[in-house]
Motif scaffolding. Structure first.
Motif, PDB file in Angstrom:
ATOM      1  N   ALA A  39       0.989  -1.799  -0.065  1.00 35.07           N
ATOM      2  CA  ALA A  39       0.057  -0.066  -0.177  1.00 35.07           C
ATOM      3  C   ALA A  39       0.615   1.482  -0.078  1.00 35.07           C
ATOM      4  N   LEU A  40       2.362   1.240   1.033  1.00 41.04           N
ATOM      5  CA  LEU A  40       3.153   2.751   0.709  1.00 41.04           C
ATOM      6  C   LEU A  40       3.513   3.008  -0.714  1.00 41.04           C
ATOM      7  N   LYS A  41       3.902   1.696  -1.565  1.00 37.19           N
ATOM      8  CA  LYS A  41       3.747   1.727  -2.200  1.00 37.19           C
ATOM      9  C   LYS A  41       3.622   2.400  -3.823  1.00 37.19           C
ATOM     10  N   GLN A  42       2.282   2.334  -3.019  1.00 35.24           N
ATOM     11  CA  GLN A  42       0.648   2.792  -3.957  1.00 35.24           C
ATOM     12  C   GLN A  42       0.962   4.624  -3.465  1.00 35.24           C
ATOM     13  N   GLY A  43       1.462   5.144  -2.287  1.00 37.39           N
ATOM     14  CA  GLY A  43       0.806   5.903  -1.834  1.00 37.39           C
ATOM     15  C   GLY A  43      -0.323   6.826  -1.401  1.00 37.39           C
ATOM     16  N   ARG A  44      -1.042   5.481  -0.580  1.00 31.55           N
ATOM     17  CA  ARG A  44      -2.485   5.215  -0.380  1.00 31.55           C
ATOM     18  C   ARG A  44      -2.306   3.905   0.539  1.00 31.55           C
ATOM     19  N   ILE A  45      -2.882   3.990   1.636  1.00 30.60           N
ATOM     20  CA  ILE A  45      -3.034   2.813   2.491  1.00 30.60           C
ATOM     21  C   ILE A  45      -4.854   2.922   2.695  1.00 30.60           C
ATOM     22  N   ALA A  46      -5.119   1.990   2.124  1.00 34.03           N
ATOM     23  CA  ALA A  46      -7.213   1.964   2.465  1.00 34.03           C
ATOM     24  C   ALA A  46      -7.435   0.874   2.363  1.00 34.03           C
ATOM     25  N   PHE A  47      -8.520  -0.327   3.630  1.00 40.72           N
ATOM     26  CA  PHE A  47      -8.967  -0.954   3.590  1.00 40.72           C
ATOM     27  C   PHE A  47     -10.607  -0.948   3.544  1.00 40.72           C
ATOM     28  N   THR A  48     -10.915  -2.356   3.733  1.00 43.97           N
ATOM     29  CA  THR A  48     -13.031  -1.916   3.701  1.00 43.97           C
ATOM     30  C   THR A  48     -12.177  -2.659   5.633  1.00 43.97           C
ATOM     31  N   TRP A  49     -13.759  -1.657   5.901  1.00 44.07           N
ATOM     32  CA  TRP A  49     -14.424  -2.068   7.546  1.00 44.07           C
ATOM     33  C   TRP A  49     -14.312  -3.490   7.584  1.00 44.07           C
ATOM     34  N   LYS A  50     -14.782  -4.014   6.777  1.00 42.63           N
ATOM     35  CA  LYS A  50     -14.428  -5.885   7.616  1.00 42.63           C
ATOM     36  C   LYS A  50     -12.907  -6.611   7.223  1.00 42.63           C
ATOM     37  N   THR A  51     -11.931  -6.302   5.955  1.00 45.23           N
ATOM     38  CA  THR A  51     -10.896  -6.165   6.673  1.00 45.23           C
ATOM     39  C   THR A  51      -9.787  -5.691   7.750  1.00 45.23           C
ATOM     40  N   LEU A  52     -10.561  -4.629   7.913  1.00 38.76           N
ATOM     41  CA  LEU A  52     -10.185  -3.856   8.955  1.00 38.76           C
ATOM     42  C   LEU A  52     -10.008  -4.820  10.402  1.00 38.76           C
ATOM     43  N   ARG A  53     -11.007  -4.736  10.250  1.00 38.25           N
ATOM     44  CA  ARG A  53     -11.908  -6.205  12.050  1.00 38.25           C
ATOM     45  C   ARG A  53     -11.743  -6.913  11.906  1.00 38.25           C
ATOM     46  N   SER A  54     -11.361  -7.775  10.813  1.00 40.34           N
ATOM     47  CA  SER A  54     -10.403  -8.850  10.973  1.00 40.34           C
ATOM     48  C   SER A  54      -8.975  -8.850  11.660  1.00 40.34           C
ATOM     49  N   TRP A  55      -8.600  -7.569  11.847  1.00 46.07           N
ATOM     50  CA  TRP A  55      -6.910  -7.551  12.052  1.00 46.07           C
ATOM     51  C   TRP A  55      -6.754  -7.320  13.246  1.00 46.07           C
ATOM     52  N   ILE A  56      -8.021  -6.741  14.458  1.00 45.00           N
ATOM     53  CA  ILE A  56      -8.282  -6.127  15.496  1.00 45.00           C
ATOM     54  C   ILE A  56      -8.109  -7.138  16.715  1.00 45.00           C
ATOM     55  N   LYS A  57      -7.473  -6.593  17.409  1.00 44.59           N
ATOM     56  CA  LYS A  57      -6.910  -7.213  18.406  1.00 44.59           C
ATOM     57  C   LYS A  57      -7.717  -6.945  20.419  1.00 44.59           C
TER      58      LYS A  57
END
Length: 281
Positions: A39-57
């Motif tokens: 994502a950093l290579k593309q200059g923008r970091i963006a994900f769906t809320w569903k994806t982000l929730r799967s990474w929550i601890k």
């Protein structure tokens, strides 16, 4: 691990309210390093809320959200510092290990880790393999004058010596670039996206490519400024398996792209970029 609430500062209010209702204010997000690097290579970091929730601890108790398909952008100022710190720490653990030249450098021109093996200046050997990307087209810190920085060329004692002594027209530059081994096409564009010259395959729209060159460069340059790393002077990236290289030479953009899974001749392209600098020496 990054605090979820620190990522949500610019998210839609509905999603922020959901964080509070689900007691996720103090939750952490385990961001996958490989995904963030892409994502950093593309200059923008963006994900769906569903994806982000799967990474929550710890894992949230809310199995489904009405906002699962909402794309949320993560602030670079929050994500980039810990990512770079992690990269630096990983470098310290690789003492006395030769770094693979194919590992991508996210921020071109940025100082390399102190643990990298020191180079010894020597006369170039015709049989010795050259690194994949050692030549960069950069500006002088005090005069905005372009020069070639090559850590494998032994400089003479004269401070006025220049690697390139003659100029070339844009059409000559793109023609010579397209003739290099590993280059499939090249083009030169103005800051407003207008085409100056190109040598491209017939299936590509040169005007469209020219229009996007300044935008690609500008977005990455904005990221380097936010990280206080200075002005960007050139950038390379890979789309699928096709490598790209973009140089900014004063007020124009010179780009070249290669063939699938083949390296670009970056040293030769940097020398061609220098020939576009028509400032008086």
């Amino acid at each position: 691990m990054v605090g979820l609430i620190s990522l949500a500062e610019s998210w839609p209010e509905a999603v922020r309210q959901e964080l509070v209702q689900a007691n996720l204010v103090d939750a952490k997000v385990a961001l996958p390093a490989e995904v963030i690097e892409r994502a950093l290579k593309q200059g923008r970091i963006a994900f769906t809320w569903k994806t982000l929730r799967s990474w929550i601890k710890p894992v949230p108790t809310l199995p489904v959200s009405a906002h699962d398909n909402t794309v949320l952008e993560l602030p670079l100022k929050v994500v980039a510092p810990p990512f770079l710190a992690r990269q630096k720490e990983a470098g310290k653990l690789q003492k006395k290990v030769v770094v693979d030249d194919e590992i991508p450098n996210l921020f071109f021109g940025f100082p390399q880790p102190e643990t990298a093996s020191p180079r010894v200046a020597a006369a170039p050997s015709p049989t010795a393999p050259k690194p994949a990307d050692t030549n960069y087209y950069v500006w002088d810190d005090t005069s905005d004058r372009a020069r070639i920085q090559d850590d494998e060329v032994k400089r003479g004692p004269s401070a006025g010596t220049r690697f390139v002594a003659k100029y070339a027209t844009p059409n000559e530059i793109v023609s010579r670039a397209a003739a290099l081994d590993g280059v499939a096409g090249s083009l030169i564009a103005l800051p407003d996206g207008l085409m100056v010259a190109s040598r491209l395959p017939s299936d590509l729209n040169g005007d469209t490519l020219a229009a996007f060159l300044p935008q690609i460069f500008g977005k990455i340059n904005q990221c380097t400024k936010e990280l206080r790393m200075g002005e960007l002077n050139n950038v390379n990236f890979t789309v699928g398996t096709i490598p790209w290289k973009i140089f900014r030479v004063n007020s124009i953009f010179f780009a070249a792209f290669g063939r699938a899974r083949e390296p670009l001749p970056t040293a030769q392209l940097a020398a061609l970029a220098a020939e576009l600098d028509h400032k008086p020496k």
